[in-house]
Write a protein that holds these residues in place. Structure first.
Motif: not given
Ligand code: SIN
Length: 287
Positions: A90, A104, A112, A114, A127, A139, A248, A256, A263, A265, A274, A278
């Protein structure tokens, strides 16, 4: 005397989330892992700071929770890491020719769950932060047991026992997955149909299971009613009193429970970097 006595579990003080201190994820005894697993069930999201994990070490930690599930289709149509296809990158970074190095981008990723568009969505996600922008990219997580337990009566009566469409076309940043097309009617969107309320297979507790708002649709309601009901459900499920936001640091690892947590972001400055890796754990068909 608790097993693994050097481990501390510090709840966030919010509706979910706890930090675990005193562990090195590359050297976990069975007792130490059991404390981590228990904290994960108790707090739904756990944070472990200051971990320097290679991809094989992230994979090995993930496998302690269960078999890994490969990520969904990326926006480049193939895994980002040839050697580690189970790892989803990500990131907002791009290679020299402009190809994204991860999913992303730098924008907001909306609330959302996952991979809920699959028949058997993932149970958990892990993550690991490699590079973090100086600002933004936080997040947030929302407790969906609490969302279910506090549902207004009329909303509860409307959704209990119903199925919902979980569209696969777009990821949470609004990027279309490779090989998909615009959806004209959400009732026909590609992706799994799951109960709006599911029972967690480990805790036995009921929670809301909403997936993504875009192209969502509650089967058995007319489209207009489904839209209005989903708008109310989402406003309820994502309210700040059910949530905890994580800022972070490099080396952070978050785990999670994807069955009972939503969750999202925040976006961040496109000029900053960034990079997150994951892995996700196989789940079961929601029921
Ligand atoms: C995600 O939705 O899994 C990514 C969350 C993130 O980038 O902090």
């Amino acid at each position: 005397m608790p097993a693994a006595p050097s481990i501390e579990v510090l709840p966030s003080g919010k509706a979910l989330g706890a930090e675990i201190k005193g562990v090195d994820l590359t050297r976990l005894s069975p007792d130490a892992f059991e404390r981590i697993r228990q904290a994960y069930h108790d707090h739904l999201v756990i944070l472990i700071r200051d971990q320097d994990l290679s991809d094989p070490e992230l994979i090995a930690f993930g496998k302690r929770f269960g078999e890994l599930e490969p990520p969904g289709m990326s926006i480049i149509g193939k895994p980002y890491l040839d050697d580690y296809p189970d790892v989803l990158v990500i990131s907002n970074l791009k290679s020299g020719d402009g190809t994204p190095l991860g999913n992303l981008g730098d924008g907001e990723a909306i609330w959302h769950t996952d991979m809920s568009y699959r028949e058997t969505p993932v149970s958990a996600a892990i993550l690991h932060a490699w590079e973090i922008p100086p600002r933004g990219g936080d997040t947030s997580f929302a407790n969906q047991y609490r969302a279910y337990d506090t549902l207004p009566h009329d909303l509860h009566a409307k959704i209990e026992g119903r199925l919902m469409v979980h569209d696969e076309t777009y990821n949470s940043a609004g990027q279309m997955r490779k090989g998909f097309e615009e959806v004209a009617d959400p009732r026909e969107a590609p992706g799994a149909r799951h109960p709006v309320v599911r029972t967690h297979p480990v805790t036995g507790r009921k929670c809301l299971y909403l997936g993504r708002r875009r192209n969502g649709c509650i089967l058995g309601l007319c489209l207009e009613d489904s839209e209005a009901t989903l708008d109310r459900l989402w406003a309820h499920a994502s309210q700040p009193s059910f949530a905890w936001t994580h800022r972070w640091r490099e080396g952070d690892v978050l785990v999670w429970d994807n069955r009972c947590v939503l969750h999202r972001r925040d976006g961040f400055d496109p000029a900053s970097r960034r990079m997150m890796h994951r892995v996700q754990i196989k789940g079961e068909r929601p029921a």
